[in-house]
Design an enzyme around this catalytic site. Sequence first.
Site, PDB file in Angstrom:
ATOM      1  N   LYS A 183     -15.266 -57.111  68.884  1.00 31.35           N
ATOM      2  CA  LYS A 183     -15.897 -56.860  67.588  1.00 31.35           C
ATOM      3  C   LYS A 183     -14.906 -57.173  66.474  1.00 31.35           C
ATOM      4  O   LYS A 183     -13.919 -56.473  66.283  1.00 31.35           O
ATOM      5  CB  LYS A 183     -16.360 -55.409  67.447  1.00 31.35           C
ATOM      6  CG  LYS A 183     -17.269 -55.274  66.214  1.00 31.35           C
ATOM      7  CD  LYS A 183     -17.301 -53.923  65.604  1.00 31.35           C
ATOM      8  CE  LYS A 183     -16.166 -53.591  64.686  1.00 31.35           C
ATOM      9  NZ  LYS A 183     -16.162 -54.342  63.408  1.00 31.35           N
ATOM     10  N   THR A 231      -4.244 -46.273  61.565  1.00 30.64           N
ATOM     11  CA  THR A 231      -3.894 -45.140  62.422  1.00 30.64           C
ATOM     12  C   THR A 231      -5.054 -44.140  62.460  1.00 30.64           C
ATOM     13  O   THR A 231      -5.336 -43.538  63.500  1.00 30.64           O
ATOM     14  CB  THR A 231      -2.593 -44.480  61.918  1.00 30.64           C
ATOM     15  OG1 THR A 231      -1.553 -45.457  62.040  1.00 30.64           O
ATOM     16  CG2 THR A 231      -2.221 -43.260  62.725  1.00 30.64           C
ATOM     17  N   GLU A 256       0.942 -46.105  53.964  1.00 27.57           N
ATOM     18  CA  GLU A 256       0.757 -47.547  54.103  1.00 27.57           C
ATOM     19  C   GLU A 256      -0.200 -48.033  53.013  1.00 27.57           C
ATOM     20  O   GLU A 256      -1.341 -47.591  52.950  1.00 27.57           O
ATOM     21  CB  GLU A 256       0.157 -47.844  55.482  1.00 27.57           C
ATOM     22  CG  GLU A 256      -0.044 -49.321  55.735  1.00 27.57           C
ATOM     23  CD  GLU A 256      -0.578 -49.623  57.129  1.00 27.57           C
ATOM     24  OE1 GLU A 256      -1.493 -48.903  57.579  1.00 27.57           O
ATOM     25  OE2 GLU A 256      -0.089 -50.565  57.760  1.00 27.57           O
TER      26      GLU A 256
HETATM   27  P1  NAI Z   1     -10.077 -49.945  60.068  1.00 26.43           P
HETATM   28  O1  NAI Z   1      -9.066 -49.389  60.956  1.00 26.43           O
HETATM   29  O2  NAI Z   1     -11.210 -49.089  59.635  1.00 26.43           O
HETATM   30  O3  NAI Z   1     -10.727 -51.262  60.692  1.00 26.43           O
HETATM   31  C1  NAI Z   1     -10.268 -51.940  61.824  1.00 26.43           C
HETATM   32  C2  NAI Z   1     -11.431 -52.245  62.752  1.00 26.43           C
HETATM   33  O4  NAI Z   1     -11.924 -51.046  63.332  1.00 26.43           O
HETATM   34  C3  NAI Z   1     -12.635 -52.901  62.096  1.00 26.43           C
HETATM   35  O5  NAI Z   1     -13.165 -53.867  62.992  1.00 26.43           O
HETATM   36  C4  NAI Z   1     -13.610 -51.742  61.944  1.00 26.43           C
HETATM   37  O6  NAI Z   1     -14.965 -52.144  61.904  1.00 26.43           O
HETATM   38  C5  NAI Z   1     -13.346 -50.961  63.205  1.00 26.43           C
HETATM   39  N1  NAI Z   1     -13.716 -49.545  63.163  1.00 26.43           N
HETATM   40  C6  NAI Z   1     -13.832 -48.732  62.083  1.00 26.43           C
HETATM   41  N2  NAI Z   1     -14.192 -47.490  62.485  1.00 26.43           N
HETATM   42  C7  NAI Z   1     -14.290 -47.518  63.834  1.00 26.43           C
HETATM   43  C8  NAI Z   1     -14.597 -46.541  64.825  1.00 26.43           C
HETATM   44  N3  NAI Z   1     -14.861 -45.294  64.505  1.00 26.43           N
HETATM   45  N4  NAI Z   1     -14.595 -46.922  66.114  1.00 26.43           N
HETATM   46  C9  NAI Z   1     -14.296 -48.177  66.472  1.00 26.43           C
HETATM   47  N5  NAI Z   1     -14.006 -49.136  65.578  1.00 26.43           N
HETATM   48  C10 NAI Z   1     -13.991 -48.819  64.263  1.00 26.43           C
HETATM   49  O7  NAI Z   1      -9.373 -50.505  58.790  1.00 26.43           O
HETATM   50  P2  NAI Z   1     -10.031 -50.663  57.345  1.00 26.43           P
HETATM   51  O8  NAI Z   1     -10.895 -49.513  56.978  1.00 26.43           O
HETATM   52  O9  NAI Z   1     -10.659 -51.968  57.283  1.00 26.43           O
HETATM   53  O10 NAI Z   1      -8.745 -50.566  56.445  1.00 26.43           O
HETATM   54  C11 NAI Z   1      -8.256 -49.306  55.993  1.00 26.43           C
HETATM   55  C12 NAI Z   1      -6.777 -49.231  56.037  1.00 26.43           C
HETATM   56  O11 NAI Z   1      -6.325 -49.381  57.365  1.00 26.43           O
HETATM   57  C13 NAI Z   1      -6.069 -50.328  55.289  1.00 26.43           C
HETATM   58  O12 NAI Z   1      -5.921 -50.053  53.954  1.00 26.43           O
HETATM   59  C14 NAI Z   1      -4.765 -50.370  56.002  1.00 26.43           C
HETATM   60  O13 NAI Z   1      -3.910 -49.399  55.468  1.00 26.43           O
HETATM   61  C15 NAI Z   1      -5.109 -50.030  57.419  1.00 26.43           C
HETATM   62  N6  NAI Z   1      -5.227 -51.200  58.290  1.00 26.43           N
HETATM   63  C16 NAI Z   1      -4.217 -51.445  59.165  1.00 26.43           C
HETATM   64  C17 NAI Z   1      -4.275 -52.544  59.996  1.00 26.43           C
HETATM   65  C18 NAI Z   1      -3.188 -52.851  60.947  1.00 26.43           C
HETATM   66  O14 NAI Z   1      -3.155 -53.944  61.477  1.00 26.43           O
HETATM   67  N7  NAI Z   1      -2.298 -51.948  61.217  1.00 26.43           N
HETATM   68  C19 NAI Z   1      -5.379 -53.487  59.923  1.00 26.43           C
HETATM   69  C20 NAI Z   1      -6.433 -53.112  59.020  1.00 26.43           C
HETATM   70  C21 NAI Z   1      -6.311 -52.020  58.225  1.00 26.43           C
END
Ligand code: NAI
Length: 801
Positions: free
Chosen positions: A194, A248, A399
Amino acid sequence: MTNVSDAFETMDYGPAPEASERVDAWLAGHDRAFGHWIGGGWVEGSGGRFPALRPSDGSTLAQLAQATPAEVDRAVKAAREAQSRWRDLAPHRRARHLYALARGIQRNARLFAVLESMDNGKPIRESRDLDVPLVARHFLHHAGWAQLIDSEPELRDMEGVGVVGQVIPWNFPLLMLAWKVAPALAAGCTVVLKPAEHTSLTALRFAELTREVGLPDGVFNLVTGDGRVGAALVEHEGIDKVAFTGSTEVGRIIREATAGSGKRLSLELGGKSPFVVFDDADLDSVVEGVVDAIWFNQGEVCCAGSRILAHEGIAPRLIDKLRARMERLRMGDPLDKTVDMGAIVAPVQLERIRSLVAQGEAEGATVWQPSWAAPEEGWFYPPTLCTDVAPASTLAQVEVFGPVVSLMTFRTPAEAVELANDTRYGLAASVWTENVNLALDVAPAIKAGTVWVNCSNLFDAAAGFGGTRESGYGREGGIEGLREYLRPRWERHAAIRDAESEAALMATPEPVDAAAESRSAIDRTPKHYIGGRQTRPDAEASMVVRDRTGAAIAEVPRGNRKDVRNAVEAALRAQPGWAARTAHNRAQILYYLAENLALRADEIASRLQGWHRAAEPARQEVETTLERLFTYAAWADKWDGRVHGTPFRNVTLAMPEPLGVVGVVAPAEAPLLGLVSCVAPLIAMGNAVVAVPSPGFPLAAVDLYQLLDTSDVSGGVVNFVLGLREEVVPPLASHDAVDGLWAFADPNTCAEIERLSVGNMKRLWTSGGRVRNWGDRAHGEGPEFLHEAVQVKNVWVPYGE
Ligand code: NAI
């Protein structure tokens, strides 16, 4: 239009836009609307649509489908159906498929790069020169692993874990796909992926590519949608392993959601990575390093060097140089080849950056941005340098995931390390100095999965990437990453022991006050073993252990929360000193333990036999235990990492490091052998252990601690807390100072442990009730145990021309 002499005067670049016709044609060919990719073809979505927006101007690129639970289910079933055929394919055949994908990416490189920049907002220079070549490299590198998997000694008794659910973020959409899909396919797993809702287009184009290059149907499946789709995927019972990259917060939710399911999990989460500049560093290189660390990809990088820690003496000069460089950065249309920084992925992320910077300013930070204005159309945020940042403040701890860097100062290397580690994360770090001794002193002291020396944000398929602490666990890339998708072949046919038969085996002792035994019949009154001493339990509670005839043979303590806490504290004190010993020294100590066991072999065997065994297997158990100590004495100085040949002016040292303090829930069966099979690899690798021995036969631990008492294992390196599992395991599993936990127990106990250990995201290895034959070397020892006893730190060191 500027003329030549004006151009020479200003040295300004004109725009040099990359053409987007091929992407427009591809989108038009799909009527700018997409479904899911399941079983080798398109499946129209039935759960509504949402737009894929272009960050540089907010326009709509296409409509995407929000997958329903039924569609997720259909994708998982397609992956399951394809699983065994893909797993059983000859490795060379799988290698060819991966190679074909690598070539397919290369053939379509321009299309992928332009599409990525339009969808994500990143500059075309980055998608064209970094992301897409690295995507191809990952498939090529893993074509190699598919080819070698059967001949590599560490891997040849392993196979793919099964069907994998992969959830990826929006910052490197296609690259994160490659990091996840390539090792999974090489290992023989099938996939349901996904992508992030903001950036699904390159993944959709990749899905088509799988058909163009002849990947069998169902091996790769893709469903689009938001977090609800991710949640449905990771919770689906047809998934054997979940691999996640993202925040996280969501990592923690996924860990909670999958706890108790027995699914394997790897998590690559956030970071707040330190960028340490010593006073002898080459400041001009440092400035370019900062550009790569925090303004690369608009700072939307999990390992972004977002905390500059500069030596006090050079900080003012560094700040001046950085500001001058920031004035020259070019921000604009991501498709313009002369642009350094593009757009932020979505309005919600832009808002998050703005509000965190405002919060930092309110807390006293000085926020500096260049004099030029960011484009008004689209979602842009200028490069930002924050000074006067207090170590505990928002901008030092949270972050931002944007082009915002905080600068703090230090006076001594020790203070630099302290500040570098003053974070809940542990993903990456970079260290800048011309003094190689200093760099290599500091690199091991920083808690991070990757340390770059005089460089930053370098990645390669051969080098594992991943974190420690709340940055998650598991690695992506190299043999370390491949292992995340493999399991021992025997596991597929392993029997599962349920809680009831486990309880029967353990013959859980009844509380002593309920037993009508006369205490005089009991000849042993063992204690806990904590900090190298036999320790009285905190409470008076104890229990009776019986032999196989039912006669009471000992009264043992029933440990409680306080006993566990004391044991963890003892382990914490002992671990650094133990890890600092040489591997040769740890090997010697393990050999010596074996020697002492040999001296007492008959006596211990006769006791084992009295508890639960017929004569022959008891002697065999002692003999195998002795052999196992030899095995890990042998491995202590041989499980020693690699030097990856990463394709820059570097070598990358993949150094195994101990996890720290590791809890062990020892198996109920084979009380001596099972316990030693867990403790020995962990201490061989430099960990300290707090073990809960088999509650049915805890006296094995007593024999073991008597051996430890006469050995050179430092006090506190091995601790035993005796008692009932339900009383001692919960405080151990939930303890925040415990870095890892191994549990060989029934599925219910494992599930409980998975749930209780979410807090500090400690690394987990649970058996899920799978019965191991501890006497069998394939089940009871070897690389699987060693791999679980360490985490690999990749240190990138400049080397050669
Ligand atoms: P996120 O962690 O929500 O999104 C990452 C993925 O997880 C997306 O594909 C999303 O649809 C999916 N997802 C969201 N909720 C889920 C759940 N309950 N179960 C399974 N999958 C789920 O990141 P988001 O909201 O796009 O960004 C928020 C913050 O997260 C950013 O501002 C940043 O600080 C951090 N982030 C960190 C990343 C990294 O590589 N360490 C990458 C993206 C965001």
